[in-house]
Every structure is written in C-alpha cells, then in structure tokens.
Design an enzyme around this catalytic site. Structure first.
Site, PDB file in Angstrom:
ATOM      1  N   GLY A  10     -22.473 -79.626  45.473  1.00  9.81           N
ATOM      2  CA  GLY A  10     -22.729 -79.340  46.887  1.00  9.81           C
ATOM      3  C   GLY A  10     -23.108 -80.592  47.660  1.00  9.81           C
ATOM      4  N   ASP A  56     -20.882 -70.279  36.655  1.00  5.54           N
ATOM      5  CA  ASP A  56     -21.665 -69.486  37.600  1.00  5.54           C
ATOM      6  C   ASP A  56     -22.988 -69.140  36.923  1.00  5.54           C
ATOM      7  OD1 ASP A  56     -22.831 -67.398  39.061  1.00  5.54           O
ATOM      8  OD2 ASP A  56     -20.873 -66.701  39.778  1.00  5.54           O
ATOM      9  N   LEU A  62     -25.337 -67.552  29.392  1.00  4.75           N
ATOM     10  CA  LEU A  62     -25.390 -67.731  27.939  1.00  4.75           C
ATOM     11  C   LEU A  62     -24.381 -68.786  27.480  1.00  4.75           C
ATOM     12  CD1 LEU A  62     -25.938 -64.104  26.623  1.00  4.75           C
ATOM     13  CD2 LEU A  62     -27.599 -65.976  26.836  1.00  4.75           C
ATOM     14  N   SER A  83     -26.577 -72.604  45.780  1.00  2.00           N
ATOM     15  CA  SER A  83     -26.505 -71.440  46.677  1.00  2.00           C
ATOM     16  C   SER A  83     -25.603 -71.771  47.857  1.00  2.00           C
ATOM     17  CB  SER A  83     -27.895 -71.084  47.234  1.00  2.00           C
ATOM     18  OG  SER A  83     -27.800 -69.992  48.130  1.00  2.00           O
ATOM     19  N   ASN A 107     -32.444 -66.821  35.336  1.00  3.33           N
ATOM     20  CA  ASN A 107     -31.833 -67.525  34.197  1.00  3.33           C
ATOM     21  C   ASN A 107     -32.382 -68.948  34.068  1.00  3.33           C
ATOM     22  OD1 ASN A 107     -30.249 -65.339  33.492  1.00  3.33           O
ATOM     23  ND2 ASN A 107     -28.513 -65.984  34.751  1.00  3.33           N
ATOM     24  N   TYR A 153     -29.380 -64.255  52.584  1.00  2.00           N
ATOM     25  CA  TYR A 153     -29.871 -65.603  52.262  1.00  2.00           C
ATOM     26  C   TYR A 153     -31.394 -65.646  52.315  1.00  2.00           C
ATOM     27  CZ  TYR A 153     -30.105 -70.749  52.483  1.00  2.00           C
ATOM     28  OH  TYR A 153     -30.378 -72.090  52.243  1.00  2.00           O
TER      29      TYR A 153
END
Ligand code: UDP
Length: 345
Positions: A10, A56, A62, A83, A107, A153
């Site tokens: 990003g 993603d 995992l 994001s 995660n 958001y």
C-alpha cells in the site's frame, strides 16, 4: 530485527517497509493487492532482506504462518497496516474492510503472542467519526454513525482497537495503537478518490477541482515521511505499550483553501466545480499530537506546502498507479457473502 508487515504494497505500508530495510532489518511484506500494488515495492525489493507474500490475512492466515515458518522467520515485530483506506475503496470493499480489521487483527495478534512479538495496529482518525471535540485527543470517544456508509471502516477500526486492548489486557500482548490522520505523498493512487490525488491530477490536467459541499470542512495533512518516522518511533518505544497515539500534522486547512494551494503550486488559476458532500463526511479534523510529542519526541517536520510540492512532482512524473478494479477473486468471494446475507434477511 524481523518485521512482519501487513499492507506492505500500500501507499503507507511500502514506505514503512523501506524505513526498516534501510536500518538493516528483515521484512516480510504481506498484501492481498486489493488496493495496493507491487509497483510500490520496487525499492523494497532491491534489499535482500525483503520478501513479499501475496495473501489475505483475514482468510489465508494458516497458510501464511506456515510459509513464514518455512522461511525460518520468527517476527519480533508485527505491523498491521493492511486495509482499504480511502472512502471509495472501502465503499467498494466493505466486507473485506470489516474482515481485515477484525479477523485480520485477531490473526495478527494471536500470532504475535505465539511469536512473542511486539505488535502495532494502524487505526485511524476515522475512529473519532464527525468529532465534537476539536482538536481530537486520544481520550475522545468519538461520534461515529454505526450504520452509515463509512461505518464499515470506522467501526472495523474501532473493533480492531478493542480487540488489541483485549489482547493486551487479557493475554499480555505487547501492543500499541496508532490513529493515522490524513496522510499524503508519493505512491498515492491517482484514482483512489481522496482529495490530494483528485486535486493534484485535476490541476495538472487543467480540469476544475471537485469540491464536495461548501469546501469549508477541514482536514490536516501529514507528509508520508513524517508519518513513517512517527510509526517507527511508536513501534520502538517501551512507553507506548497499551497506549493509543495520534499521528498526524496539526496544520489544518479548509478544503477550499487547500484547493487554492494546489492550484498555486501547479501554476494554474483556481477553477472549481461543486459536488454534493458525501454522507457523514466529517466537518472538522485536526489531531492533538501532545502525546506523540511527549512520549516519542515526534512532530511533523515537512510543511504542507513543501510536501505538496514533492507530491505534485511525483504525479507530474506520470506516477500514481491505477487500480482499475479490485481483484476479481476477492470481489467474487465478498460479493457472494453479501448476496447470502441479503437472502437471509
Ligand atoms: N473532497 C473534496 N473533493 C474531492 C475529494 C474529497 O472536496 O475530490 C473532500 C471530502 O469531502 C473530505 C475531504 O476532502 O471533506 C477529505 O476527503 P478524503 O477522501 O481525502 O479523506 P477523508 O478525510 O474524508 O477520509
């Protein structure tokens, strides 16, 4: 130090990656490329200590963790910056925005605990919504519409913050949260819909600048290099454990005044066209950065005019990659779940 950085492709994430690589740290950058671009990683990739994984973090954790383990890489620091972040991006990807800041944060934080790594979560000034306190201090609880078009958001980031605090309080995560205010600079997408790329590309193309509403709403603009230094210091500091820190430039402009400055630097006369104000567009936004100054000794150094000159030079060079569409497989996955939800109503 080993750094796992989500959102590495990003606009802000790619600059953060370079900051650590320049210091000799090893960085694994993760991104699903729904709004980011590998073009932003050209500089990072010149470092042997950088590697990139397209994944993603909300869906494929995992596999990602197994891959990182396979490389023999144990992160010391997790920077969770993935994001969609511009209003048109998160309007287009609302479920993904919610997922990356909720499941994605879950995660990242659970893995940070397993790795005994420190973690920084990139939240946003949007946590304050349309603020009733001005300038906004970290202690302000905000004024957010939980069901408006920006809620995917705002509420996702607020949930991410709550999740971080729960992991810090209950599991002993070495976590901290930053709230990033409007940031601009090279590598913004020309078509990300935000005011800086819109005004700059419009002025460079001799088109009228699109002002939403009466242009009297305010924003405070931080140059990306300043923000990156703030992130770096916040992640390195022991004093920020369990704390929220605003990062932004308190130089506040009305959007109209900002349009005048862009035209002045580009060297064109002001030519504007008025458009409807988007729903729930915050009327004023300006960070109180006392906490960042006191804890980190940080404050922005690049005046807005100078930062804009650098940004305009970047866009003049024809840069600012265009993501015409989000990635088809992601669209499909999220469009499908939206349809299922609609059917269940
Ligand atoms: N804005 C505008 N013209 C544009 C794009 C944005 O007047 O072409 C306004 C927008 O309504 C908001 C401000 O500029 O008040 C900043 O918008 P942006 O999308 O950059 O970020 P936000 O702070 O709203 O997330």
């Amino acid at each position: 130090m080993n750094v796992l950085l989500t959102g590495a492709a990003g606009f802000i994430g790619s600059h953060v990656a370079e900051r650590y690589l320049r210091d000799g740290d090893a960085v694994i950058g993760v991104d699903n490329l729904c709004t980011g671009s590998v073009n932003n990683l050209v500089h990072a990739r010149t470092h042997d200590t950088f590697s990139f994984v397209e994944a993603d973090i909300a869906e494929d954790w995992l596999a990602l963790e197994a891959h990182v383990k396979g490389l023999g890489f144990v992160p010391d620091l997790v920077l969770h910056m993935a994001s969609p972040a511009s209003p048109i991006d998160y309007a287009e990807l609302p479920l993904q925005t919610l997922a990356v800041n909720s499941r994605g944060t879950q995660n990242c934080s659970a893995a940070a605990l397993r790795w005994k790594a420190r973690m920084l979560f990139a939240s946003t000034s949007e946590s304050y919504g349309d603020p009733k306190e001005h300038p906004q201090r970290e202690t302000y609880w905000g004024n957010v519409n939980p069901v408006g078009p920006r809620s995917c958001y705002d509420e996702a980031k607020r949930f991410g913050e709550a999740l971080m605090m729960a992991q810090i309080r209950k599991a002993g995560l070495d976590g901290r949260i930053i709230r990033i205010f409007n940031t601009y600079g090279p590598r913004m997408r020309a078509n990300d819909g935000r005011v800086v790329p819109n005004f700059v590309t419009q002025a460079l193309q001799g088109q009228p600048l699109t002002i939403y509403g009466d242009g009297m709403q305010t924003r405070s603009f931080c140059y990306v290099d300043d923000l990156v230094e703030g992130i770096y210091l916040c992640a390195a500091s022991e004093k920020t454990h369990g704390i929220v820190v605003n990062l932004g430039n308190p130089e506040e402009y009305t959007i109209r005044r900002f349009a005048e400055m862009v035209c002045d630097i580009v060297g064109v006369s002001l030519n504007i066209v008025m458009r409807d104000i988007p729903t729930d567009d915050p009327t004023r936004r300006c960070p109180d950065i006392t906490r960042a100054k006191e804890l980190l000794g940080w404050q922005p150094r690049v005046p807005v005019r100078e930062g804009l000159e650098r940004t305009i030079a970047y866009f003049r060079g024809g840069s600012g990659h265009i993501v015409a569409q989000t990635r088809p497989h992601l669209r499909q996955r999220y469009d499908r779940s939206a349809t299922e939800a609609d059917r269940a109503q």
